[in-house]
Design a protein around this motif. Structure first.
Motif, short mmCIF file in Angstrom:
data_model
loop_
_atom_site.label_atom_id
_atom_site.label_comp_id
_atom_site.label_asym_id
_atom_site.label_seq_id
_atom_site.Cartn_x
_atom_site.Cartn_y
_atom_site.Cartn_z
N PRO A 422 26.53 38.85 55.53
CA PRO A 422 26.39 38.64 54.09
C PRO A 422 27.68 38.14 53.47
O PRO A 422 28.78 38.37 53.98
CB PRO A 422 26.02 40.03 53.57
N ALA A 423 27.54 37.47 52.32
CA ALA A 423 28.71 36.97 51.61
C ALA A 423 29.63 38.12 51.25
O ALA A 423 29.19 39.22 50.91
CB ALA A 423 28.28 36.22 50.37
N LEU A 424 30.93 37.87 51.34
CA LEU A 424 31.92 38.91 51.06
C LEU A 424 32.27 38.99 49.58
O LEU A 424 33.13 39.77 49.19
CB LEU A 424 33.18 38.66 51.88
N ASP A 425 31.62 38.18 48.78
CA ASP A 425 31.80 38.23 47.32
C ASP A 425 30.41 38.14 46.70
O ASP A 425 29.41 38.37 47.37
CB ASP A 425 32.72 37.10 46.84
N ASP A 426 30.33 37.82 45.45
CA ASP A 426 29.03 37.71 44.78
C ASP A 426 28.54 36.27 44.70
O ASP A 426 27.71 35.93 43.85
CB ASP A 426 29.13 38.30 43.36
N ARG A 628 17.58 46.64 46.45
CA ARG A 628 18.99 46.34 46.67
C ARG A 628 19.22 44.84 46.46
O ARG A 628 18.27 44.04 46.48
CB ARG A 628 19.44 46.76 48.06
N SER A 629 20.48 44.45 46.28
CA SER A 629 20.78 43.07 45.91
C SER A 629 21.91 42.51 46.78
O SER A 629 22.76 43.25 47.28
CB SER A 629 21.20 43.01 44.43
N ARG A 630 21.90 41.18 46.91
CA ARG A 630 23.00 40.50 47.60
C ARG A 630 24.27 40.51 46.78
O ARG A 630 25.35 40.22 47.30
CB ARG A 630 22.63 39.05 47.89
N ALA A 631 24.19 40.77 45.48
CA ALA A 631 25.34 40.72 44.58
C ALA A 631 25.57 42.10 43.98
O ALA A 631 24.74 43.01 44.05
CB ALA A 631 25.10 39.70 43.47
N GLY A 632 26.74 42.27 43.37
CA GLY A 632 27.04 43.49 42.64
C GLY A 632 27.35 44.69 43.49
O GLY A 632 27.16 45.83 43.07
N TRP A 633 27.90 44.47 44.70
CA TRP A 633 28.20 45.60 45.58
C TRP A 633 29.29 46.50 45.02
O TRP A 633 29.37 47.68 45.36
CB TRP A 633 28.59 45.10 46.96
N GLY A 638 28.23 50.42 36.59
CA GLY A 638 27.42 51.62 36.71
C GLY A 638 25.95 51.42 36.40
O GLY A 638 25.17 52.38 36.45
N GLY A 639 25.52 50.20 36.09
CA GLY A 639 24.12 49.92 35.82
C GLY A 639 23.40 49.41 37.05
O GLY A 639 23.90 49.49 38.18
N ASP A 640 22.20 48.89 36.82
CA ASP A 640 21.44 48.34 37.93
C ASP A 640 22.16 47.13 38.53
O ASP A 640 22.81 46.34 37.81
CB ASP A 640 20.05 47.91 37.48
N ALA A 641 22.06 46.98 39.84
CA ALA A 641 22.61 45.80 40.50
C ALA A 641 21.83 44.57 40.06
O ALA A 641 20.61 44.64 39.79
CB ALA A 641 22.54 45.95 42.01
#
Length: 699
Positions: A422-426, A628-633, A638-641
């Protein structure tokens, strides 16, 4: 189009020598040979590479570091790489050129520096990916094929040593031909000053003198001979129609200062003059090439006690140790002090055999004298004598000083690690990507060219270069996979790094939260808080965070490749979406690789698919789960990804106990059912480019 850089391949040394040294032969020997010189080699001439017409080409003896003269070059060659979707085009440049090193044959070359950076080691290993060919200057050496292919007709430069670079990468040198200096070994041992003089001028017939570790003869023959005499602590004297190098050694002749046969001789028969000590420099400094400083310039100084001021600096363009240079400075200073005295004696007819340059004693008096001038009038011979200082004790404390030498470390072969993760950033780019980290088995490894192939090597696509050298190795042992939701405080990962000097470090929880100590082991991303050195390049990693960024489905195993992921060492290769499901071959070719190093990676979509949903549970007659999402790790707000896909969609495959199955889709993280007890559920999130791996459970 090849372009010729004009240069001269000759020097004053190639011309007639009779006129150049005629002033040294005669009744009056130039007593300034131990001091000032004209038109000889200078200390700075070997340091800067030139391509100017009329540049003198040195005759190299012993071992010297020379810059040489560019005698041919091509225009810069441009190469483009990258340019695919999501990445810019990179431009690289290289050049081919030839550098003339010596006007006489040499044995071999040693190290090569480019803008001060070592590009060829003492063992002959190139630290850049380029071709290099040496022509040592033999009388039968052939025409260089690369120059001939570019120019058509070209000389072979027989009797001259030169080297040819082919496609030298210029990115590290400002995209220009760098300043090259080359360690040239013309002879396998030190060479006597007299032997060098005989090679330069046929008129020199005798004399050896001090052995020089290296010498480069340029300029006029007279200037070269003056420098050699000064280095040897001697002087030139006529001998049999030629010149001999004379030293303060051997048995002197004896003359008698009795004032006989003075009739017809003008002036006093005897005299003694002593110049004031203030005419002698207080100190003499000798600049030289110091082998201990990689043949760069060094300075050694000798000083005397007493009145007077001033310091004389003498350039000695020879390779001398610090001790030899300081000893020479002391000898020159002592001789300058002794030369204050001038004595005139008159001999009878027999004195006509005493020539200028000879060493004599005056009767039973102590001391040795050099005949600076001999004149004959009538039946009398008048000698003007200069005292010789004799041997001087070698001063203590000579040092080459601190040396910031370019490191000469082996490159080794490339160790390549590549995986689709997976990408190491967003960044949610819509093309699959391979993550690449590399280093070498030698500490001198820097970078390697990257290529990839999707047709099993039938064709290759350029992917630029690797990043900075990374920490790479292999997994030796790994415990069973623990939950990806908590710290694994009991498990461990044992890795062996590619070199013993590669290091890992601990990280506290705050650093781990910022992304520290993130590594890939094949397809799994792992963080570790504790790194324990076991020796021989082996490390035990504990306090683990496993399956980062949704990679828990591909746990690390013994034998997998390992790479620490850092911003400067990671490179990504963007690939067409159509290649999903294909095996990709990735090759890296570094300067130390005899052949490209390859790895194979199955492109299964790990870099573009969403992670599998989590927390699948029953809810009444149906099911609910967590997206779950590919972004927002980082989960900074504190909200939804964020969704990370064009739309939220899921596919469920429900397999009943009797083996029958049903596939349904939903746009919410829930399914109202009904779902019978004992049903096997495989849940995937539908992504924009690929579906997630399944979350499976029996409900």
């Amino acid at each position: 189009m090849a372009t010729l850089v004009l240069t001269a391949v000759g020097s004053a040394l190639g011309g007639p020598v009779g006129g150049a040294i005629g002033g040294l032969i005669g009744n009056g020997l130039d007593h300034r040979l131990l001091g000032r010189r004209r038109d000889g080699p200078r200390l700075t001439e070997l340091a800067v590479q030139t391509s100017s017409y009329g540049t003198a080409i040195p005759l190299v003896f012993g071992t010297m570091r020379v810059a040489g003269t560019v005698i041919w070059s091509t225009d810069l060659k441009e190469a483009r790489s990258g340019g695919g979707k999501g990445q810019g085009t990179r431009y690289g440049y290289s050049a081919s050129f030839a550098v003339l090193l010596s006007g006489r044959p040499i044995r071999r070359i040693g190290r090569i520096w480019a803008d001060g950076r070592l590009v060829r080691g003492a063992a002959g290993d190139l630290k850049v990916k380029a071709g290099l060919c040496l022509h040592a200057g033999g009388e039968d050496q052939p025409v260089d094929p690369l120059i001939a292919s570019a120019r058509g007709t070209t000389p072979a430069y027989r009797g001259m040593a030169y080297l040819v670079w082919e496609d030298l990468p210029l990115a590290d040198f400002g995209n220009r031909i760098p300043q090259m200096t080359v360690e040239v070994i013309a002879d396998d041992a030190a060479v006597a000053a007299g032997a060098i003089a005989r090679a330069v001028a046929a008129e020199v017939t005798a004399g050896e003198g001090m052995a020089l570790a290296g010498f480069a003869a340029t300029g006029s023959v007279r200037g070269v001979l003056e420098v050699l005499a000064q280095a040897a602590g001697g002087w030139w004297s006529p001998a049999g129609g030629g010149l001999a190098l004379c030293l303060d050694a051997g048995a002197p002749g004896v003359v008698t200062d009795d004032g006989v046969a003075t009739q017809g001789v003008s002036g006093a028969a005897r005299s003694r003059r002593t110049a004031p000590i203030e005419t002698v420099p207080r100190a003499i400094a000798v600049s030289h090439y110091d082998p201990a400083r990689d043949y760069q310039a060094g300075v050694q100084r000798a000083a005397r006690i007493g009145p007077g001021t001033g310091e004389e600096r003498i350039e000695m363009p020879a390779a001398l140790s610090a001790g030899a240079a300081r000893s020479l400075a002391a000898q020159l200073l002592a001789q300058a002090a002794a030369a204050r005295v001038r004595r005139t004696v008159t001999l009878g007819f027999a004195g006509m055999t005493v020539a200028a340059g000879r060493v004599v004693r005056i009767g039973e008096e102590p001391g040795r004298w050099r005949v600076a001038e001999a004149s004959v009038e009538g039946l009398a011979t008048r000698l003007t004598l200069e005292p010789l200082a004799g041997a001087v004790a070698v001063p203590a404390g000579a040092s080459s000083g601190s040396v910031a030498a370019a490191p000469d470390v082996p490159l080794g072969t490339t160790v390549l690690r590549a995986a689709e993760i997976p990408a190491l950033d967003d960044d949610l780019a819509g093309t699959p990507r391979l993550t690449v980290v590399a280093n070498g088995t030698g500490a001198g490894w820097r970078r390697a060219t990257l290529l990839w192939s999707a047709d099993d090597g039938a064709s290759w696509t350029d992917a630029g270069e690797t990043g900075a050298p990374g920490v790479v190795g292999s997994v030796e042992a790994v415990t069973d996979f623990a939950t990806a939701c908590l710290f694994d405080l009991a498990g461990s990962l044992t890795v062996r790094l590619a070199r013993g000097d590669m290091m890992l470090a601990d990280a506290d929880d705050a650093a781990l939260d910022r992304g520290a100590n993130l590594a890939m082991a094949a397809g799994e991303l792992i963080q570790f808080g504790r790194a324990e050195m076991l020796g021989a390049g082996r490390w035990r990693l504990t306090r683990l965070l496993r399956g980062r960024r949704g990679t828990e489905a591909v746990p690390a195993r013994a034998g997998d490749g390992f790479a620490l992921l850092s911003a400067d060492s990671v490179r990504t290769i963007a690939l067409p979406l159509a290649l999903l499901g294909r095996e990709i071959r990735v090759a890296a070719a570094g300067a130390g690789d005899a052949a490209p190093v390859e790895v194979r990676v199955l492109l299964d979509g790990a870099s573009v698919r969403p992670p599998a949903p989590a927390a699948l549970i029953r809810s009444g007659a149906g099911l609910v789960w967590t997206r779950r999402s590919r972004a927002g790790w980082g989960w900074r707000d504190g909200g939804d990804a964020p969704l990370g896909e064009e739309a939220e969609r899921y596919r469920l495959t429900l397999t009943a106990a009797d083996g029958s199955s049903t596939t349904v889709e939903t746009e919410a993280p829930a399914w109202p059912g009904p779902v019978a007890p004992g049903t096997r559920v495989a849940l995937r999130q539908r992504g924009t480019w690929a579906d997630s791996l399944p979350l499976t459970a029996d409900v």
